[in-house]
Design a protein around this motif. Structure first.
Motif, PDB file in Angstrom:
ATOM      1  N   SER A  50       0.828  -0.916  -0.033  1.00  0.00           N
ATOM      2  CA  SER A  50       0.039   0.013  -0.084  1.00  0.00           C
ATOM      3  C   SER A  50       1.097   1.308   0.049  1.00  0.00           C
ATOM      4  CB  SER A  50      -1.042   0.018   1.227  1.00  0.00           C
ATOM      5  OG  SER A  50      -1.832  -1.100   1.149  1.00  0.00           O
ATOM      6  N   ASP A 171      -5.856  -0.959  -4.970  1.00  0.00           N
ATOM      7  CA  ASP A 171      -5.340  -1.450  -3.772  1.00  0.00           C
ATOM      8  C   ASP A 171      -6.292  -2.494  -3.181  1.00  0.00           C
ATOM      9  OD1 ASP A 171      -4.005  -2.411  -1.627  1.00  0.00           O
ATOM     10  OD2 ASP A 171      -3.330  -0.275  -0.850  1.00  0.00           O
ATOM     11  N   GLU A 172      -6.177  -3.856  -3.623  1.00  0.00           N
ATOM     12  CA  GLU A 172      -7.006  -4.819  -2.952  1.00  0.00           C
ATOM     13  C   GLU A 172      -8.481  -4.428  -3.175  1.00  0.00           C
ATOM     14  OE1 GLU A 172      -5.970  -6.839   0.635  1.00  0.00           O
ATOM     15  OE2 GLU A 172      -4.291  -5.606   1.182  1.00  0.00           O
TER      16      GLU A 172
HETATM   17 MG   LIG Z   1      -2.147  -2.557   2.135  1.00  0.00          MG
END
Ligand SMILES: [Mg+2]
Ligand SMILES: Nc1ncnc2c1ncn2[C@@H]1O[C@H](COP(=O)(O)OP(=O)(O)OP(=O)(O)O)[C@@H](O)[C@H]1O
Lengths: 236, 407
Positions: A50, A171-172
């Motif tokens: 991240s 991000d995810e």
């Molecule tokens: Mg992360």
């Protein structure tokens, strides 16, 4: 001279707020990403994925190294220029969707166009077009909290696409979604990458998700430990 | 991006957060309305008292027949008629005294045509109208000749005119006082309420000699019930009080250890006390209003601070998708301004309406001042803008990632 699309060199990040003595969240990351790539970022929890995404997305600044976008060092960008890049060149998709919860789905999709100065009528037209594309044509006037997780994430993707970005940072994006919905979303990304040539940088924990990409970067303890073609290990 | 769409963005945000918008506005409304209302009532009371005070006439003393123990001032309560016209003439010659207006009052039924009215009739000398600062508006004043010949002439107060005459001009007409015909000499200027709330215009002036000898059959000829004394200046009122006391004790041959058979009251002091009371009342109401303003301000502050987390994340999201700092700041400033302007205007409207309602219900005067409204408005607006804008400013100066992570 227009350099490469994204190029980072010896990138490092040490959070000021981190516990003293802990290693940096990111260290000596050197890599480049070209237009049109579909890159999956993997690695254990806390490995710096991240952190890396936020720096590339210009949501955060590195404490070390250089980041060049189309050959220009972003360290020299003013806050207005950074905002401009986030608005026009990048599109974000977050794990937690990050929709504004008090305005409708269509208004969320149109929001980046508010900041790019697009006229109201064009904003509404484009928002509807994007929602249609995401299969949410009928949900424009819905408030985000009346939508399922998968629907919210598709609204967020529509929003990321609003200003026709060159790079989507996700991000995810499927972290909160079930397998079927995750696959639908990944199908969408693949299609976007193929059809519009938009570059995609996507963090995931799941090999099944990483499979959709054509390049894999693996982080460990803030360093890149693998960078290459997606290895379809374990795939039957 | 243009201001127009930021403005719409701000309006949309306010509309989307009805509870927050409503509560913030409520704080604004309460604060502004309370200040406007309280000060309108306070200023109104003060105006009313000030007008009553200035309607008394300036630098006045009143001398009553008989000794009344210190305490309440009740004009005409002198029961034993100890003051005489001679006393008045002697007092008038004192160097500290400007003029003396001896008065002989009585109640009477008055009539004109089919109209009937019970009122107060004051027997006075020509000095009365100047001492009481009560000019004749139409017609003539009472003259020395009227005093000498005890003519049946009268000056009518505004209320009496209203009760007896419909549209006619009263000057020159003949009215009946206690059945006796009086010619209306003139009309007195409207004077309003006295300090104790009586309608001063509900009275008739006649020559004092007429009152003494013809209207109120006097058992003690030449006596007066009370007199107004005008000192030469404000600062001379105390000296005049002293001089008059000495003079009257001497004229009435009062032994050094005996009590006065008259009472001298310094009306300047009464007036000051009344003004002081009104000022304190006004201040207290102002203080109550200010407390409400602070309470409203705290309300505004709370709402704004409670929503900081949500708003910080919102700012993070907006910046992540391309809002510049100044877009965010302008939006939040406009939001705060819109709340404050609308809330402030509603507050002023409520305050004014409330003050009118209170004034009507309690039969009191209310007075509005633009500067009070402006100050109340400004204080509330400053609170709203500060607590709405300052967290936004902080959030907008964060890196987007920090704003997004804010908890
Ligand atoms: Mg992360
Ligand atoms: N704001 C912060 N302040 C201090 N330390 C931080 C902050 N954000 C992340 N870190 C630390 O930096 C390191 C990398 O965090 P990062 O969030 O980039 O990991 P990640 O790979 O995304 O993990 P996950 O898969 O759990 O999301 C971690 O050790 C984390 O504790």
């Amino acid at each position: 001279m227009a350099g490469r699309f994204i190029e980072v060199e010896n990138l490092g990040k040490q959070y000021e707020t981190s516990v003293p003595g802990t290693p940096p969240a990111l260290q000596s990351v050197t890599l480049a990403i070209e237009q049109g790539e579909f890159v999956a970022v993997m690695g254990p929890s806390g490995s710096g994925k991240s952190t890396f995404m936020n720096i590339v997305g210009l949501l955060d600044a590195p404490t070390d190294g250089a980041y060049r976008l189309n050959g220009e060092d972003v360290a020299g960008f003013s806050t207005d220029e950074l905002a401009h890049v986030r608005n026009r060149v990048f599109g974000f998709v977050f794990q937690g969707f990050n929709l504004l919860k008090r305005i409708t789905a269509a208004e969320n999709v149109a929001l980046p166009m508010v900041y790019s100065g697009t006229a109201g009528a064009e904003r509404r037209r484009r928002a509807q077009e994007l929602l249609d594309k995401m299969g949410l044509g009928a949900y424009g006037s819905a408030m985000p909290n009346r939508l399922s997780g998968g629907q919210q994430q598709r609204v967020a993707i529509a929003r990321a696409l609003a200003n026709r970005p060159q790079l989507i940072l996700a991000d995810e994006p499927t972290g909160n979604l079930d397998t079927q919905t995750s696959e639908d979303i990944m199908g969408l990304f693949t299609e976007l990458n193929r059809e519009t040539g938009v570059t995609i940088l996507l963090v995931t924990h799941e090999n099944d998700i990483a499979r959709y990409a054509n390049r894999l970067i693996r982080f460990k303890d803030g360093r890149v430990v693998h960078d290459g073609a997606v290895v379809h290990e374990g795939a039957a | 991006m243009n201001v127009g769409s930021i403005l719409r963005e701000a309006a949309r945000s306010l509309g989307a957060n009805k509870l927050r918008t409503g509560l913030t506005m409520l704080g604004m409304v309460i604060g502004v309305a309370a200040v406007v209302l309280m000060l309108a009532v306070g200023t109104g009371a003060q105006n009313q008292v000030n007008r009553a005070v200035s309607s008394m006439g300036s630098n006045l003393l009143v001398i009553l027949s008989g000794s009344t123990s210190a305490g309440t001032l009740r004009m005409g309560s002198g029961n034993a008629p100890t003051l005489t016209t001679g006393d008045a003439e002697a007092i008038a010659r004192l160097p500290t005294v400007q003029a003396v207006a001896p008065t002989f009052p009585g109640g009477a039924q008055v009539a004109y045509g089919i109209n009937n009215w019970g009122t107060q009739v004051l027997g006075v000398t020509p000095e009365y109208t100047s001492v009481r600062d009560w000019p004749v508006e139409a017609g003539d004043a009472i003259s020395e000749t009227d005093i000498r010949s005890a003519t049946r002439v009268a000056l009518l107060g505004a209320t009496v005119v209203e009760k007896l005459f419909d549209t006619e001009d009263p000057v020159g007409k003949t009215i009946r006082i206690r059945g006796q015909p009086f010619q209306v000499l003139g009309i007195l200027k409207k004077k309003g309420q006295s300090l104790d709330g009586r309608d001063q215009d509900d009275s008739i002036l006649v020559p004092i000699t007429t009152a003494q000898s013809k209207l109120f059959g006097n058992r003690f000829p030449g006596t007066v019930r009370f007199m107004f004394v005008q000192a030469v200046s404000q600062s001379a009122t105390s000296a005049a009080e002293h001089d008059i006391t000495l003079l009257l004790r001497q004229r009435h041959r009062i032994q050094p250890d005996a009590d006065d058979d008259f009472t001298v009251r310094n009306l300047t002091q009464v007036a000051e006390a009344a003004s002081q009371t009104a000022r304190i009342l006004s201040l207290m109401l102002g203080a109550i209003g200010s407390i409400s303003l602070v309470v409203g301000g705290i309300g505004i502050m709370n709402i704004m601070l409670v929503s900081v987390t949500e708003r910080t994340r919102e700012i993070g999201i907006r910046m992540a998708i391309g809002a510049r700092q100044r877009d965010v700041l302008l939006q939040f400033l406009l939001e705060a301004l819109m709340i404050c302007i609308v809330g402030g205007l509603i507050g002023i409207a409520f305050g004014v309406a409330g003050a009118y309602a209170v004034g009507k219900a309690m039969q009191i005067e209310v007075a509005f001042s633009a500067s009070v409204m402006l100050i109340a408005f400004a204080v509330s607006a400053a609170t709203g803008i500060f607590f709405g804008f300052w967290p936004a400013r902080r959030a907008a100066s964060l890196r987007p990632v920090e704003a997004l992570r804010y908890e």
